[in-house]
Design a protein around this motif. Sequence first.
Motif, mmCIF file in Angstrom:
data_model
loop_
_atom_site.group_PDB
_atom_site.id
_atom_site.type_symbol
_atom_site.label_atom_id
_atom_site.label_comp_id
_atom_site.label_asym_id
_atom_site.label_seq_id
_atom_site.Cartn_x
_atom_site.Cartn_y
_atom_site.Cartn_z
ATOM 1 N N GLU A 305 52.720 28.635 59.822
ATOM 2 C CA GLU A 305 51.754 29.491 59.104
ATOM 3 C C GLU A 305 52.402 30.189 57.908
ATOM 4 O O GLU A 305 51.770 31.011 57.242
ATOM 5 C CB GLU A 305 51.207 30.570 60.058
ATOM 6 C CG GLU A 305 50.371 30.012 61.182
ATOM 7 C CD GLU A 305 50.098 31.045 62.252
ATOM 8 O OE1 GLU A 305 50.143 32.256 61.955
ATOM 9 O OE2 GLU A 305 49.866 30.637 63.400
ATOM 10 N N GLN A 306 53.649 29.882 57.674
ATOM 11 C CA GLN A 306 54.359 30.630 56.626
ATOM 12 C C GLN A 306 54.016 30.175 55.215
ATOM 13 O O GLN A 306 53.525 29.066 55.012
ATOM 14 C CB GLN A 306 55.864 30.514 56.854
ATOM 15 C CG GLN A 306 56.327 31.388 58.001
ATOM 16 C CD GLN A 306 57.826 31.316 58.194
ATOM 17 O OE1 GLN A 306 58.547 30.815 57.348
ATOM 18 N NE2 GLN A 306 58.284 31.831 59.321
ATOM 19 N N GLY A 307 54.301 31.025 54.278
ATOM 20 C CA GLY A 307 54.083 30.714 52.864
ATOM 21 C C GLY A 307 53.809 32.006 52.132
ATOM 22 O O GLY A 307 53.365 32.985 52.722
ATOM 23 N N PHE A 308 54.077 32.027 50.842
ATOM 24 C CA PHE A 308 53.785 33.228 50.053
ATOM 25 C C PHE A 308 52.273 33.443 49.997
ATOM 26 O O PHE A 308 51.509 32.486 49.828
ATOM 27 C CB PHE A 308 54.327 33.084 48.630
ATOM 28 C CG PHE A 308 55.769 33.470 48.502
ATOM 29 C CD1 PHE A 308 56.112 34.794 48.253
ATOM 30 C CD2 PHE A 308 56.782 32.530 48.636
ATOM 31 C CE1 PHE A 308 57.443 35.165 48.129
ATOM 32 C CE2 PHE A 308 58.110 32.893 48.523
ATOM 33 C CZ PHE A 308 58.439 34.212 48.268
ATOM 34 N N ARG A 309 51.835 34.662 50.185
ATOM 35 C CA ARG A 309 50.417 34.980 49.965
ATOM 36 C C ARG A 309 50.304 36.067 48.916
ATOM 37 O O ARG A 309 51.252 36.824 48.687
ATOM 38 C CB ARG A 309 49.738 35.375 51.274
ATOM 39 C CG ARG A 309 50.288 36.597 51.942
ATOM 40 C CD ARG A 309 49.650 36.735 53.327
ATOM 41 N NE ARG A 309 50.415 37.621 54.185
ATOM 42 C CZ ARG A 309 50.226 38.937 54.241
ATOM 43 N NH1 ARG A 309 49.335 39.519 53.463
ATOM 44 N NH2 ARG A 309 50.952 39.668 55.061
ATOM 45 N N THR A 310 49.140 36.110 48.284
ATOM 46 C CA THR A 310 48.935 37.055 47.184
ATOM 47 C C THR A 310 48.181 38.275 47.687
ATOM 48 O O THR A 310 47.074 38.137 48.217
ATOM 49 C CB THR A 310 48.137 36.386 46.054
ATOM 50 O OG1 THR A 310 48.831 35.217 45.655
ATOM 51 C CG2 THR A 310 47.988 37.325 44.862
#
Length: 385
Positions: A305-310
């Motif tokens: 579920e990881q990743g950069f979010r804004t």
Amino acid sequence: MIGYGFMGATHSQGWRVAPRFFDLPAEPVMQVVVGRNEDAVSAAARKWGWVEHATDWREVIARDDIDVVDVVTSGDSHAEIAIAALEAGKHVLCEKPLANTVAEAEAMVAAAARAGAAGTQSMVGFTYRRVPAVAYARSLIADGRLGTVRQIRASYRQDWLMDAEAPLTWRLQKERAGSGSLGDIGVHAVDLAEHLTGLQLTAVAGVLETIVTERPLMGESIGLSGKASTERGEVTVDDLAIFTGRFADPAGGAGALGSFEATRFATGRKNALRIEISGSAGALAFDLERMNQLEFHDATVPPLEQGFRTILVTEHDHPYLAPWWPPGHMLGYEHAFSNQVHDFVNAVVTGEPSTPSFAEGLHLQKVLEAVQQSSAADAAWRPVD
Ligand code: SOE
């Protein structure tokens, strides 16, 4: 306010607008703006809403009805004006970088300490600290959401000097500006890196480069008011600064390594102050050209579920946002100057220490000087102090 150039406009906007939106503990009166050119400063006073204009800053500083002095001149006069104002018992807000040299900054810190003992405030205008997304990033890091900070990558890149025929303004003269892209904009990148993480640079190694070494003189510098001259003069500051830095934790925690870039030759980049901070538990990225947003990566959630979010930093519970617009209605460059006035006026009235202090400004001046020394010594590592 002493000075009335670009920063004079931004600070005037801050003084005028802050009391309309924030509930300030005192109402600032924009009494007098000072500059040497009578016609130009009187036009500035009318345009920006100052009650009076004047041409002699010493006379203004001596006045009993002046409580606060805002210094927005070029760096070569910061020390003289700020020290005189502090000695006259005035609270001082001074634009960044604090001074042109470490020696000047040291004298300013000494004056601020003497004045501070009598309750007089002094603050440096590292205004980007007051961008809501930056202030929110700082609180996320302080709350431990990044874990241990390991790496910082910070750059400030503009392109307004790409035209080799752009005139030799004061920002390109060492005796007026102290340094070039390094002190004008690189210092913001260093300030944000330290302010956000709480770490402090202890050593730097880097290179400074001047890309366009001669430019047309400004008309006014040879007496042709406002017109570009056919004569050329030497650019005595850097156009490009690239350096690495070692950070230590004053609280005794782990240090980190950082990389920095500052230039006004970054084709297509207008005002790209960017910072990415990577830690053991997460990472953050900010870009001033998208100043209402913050990128956040939470490394503690399941890997799939990881990743950069804004994060859209416009909620009323985000720093500084409550008095402004409904959520999602963006803030811009100028709002940070009103936020700065809010913080400064509160410090003046409550007596709480204002930050960034002149001592922080001095530390940053030492970083700039160490980068210059490193560049002169074939990019050898130099201690910051
Ligand atoms: C010019 O490069 C400049 O105005 C800087 O002096 C400011 O500090 C920055 O806010 C924008 O760019």
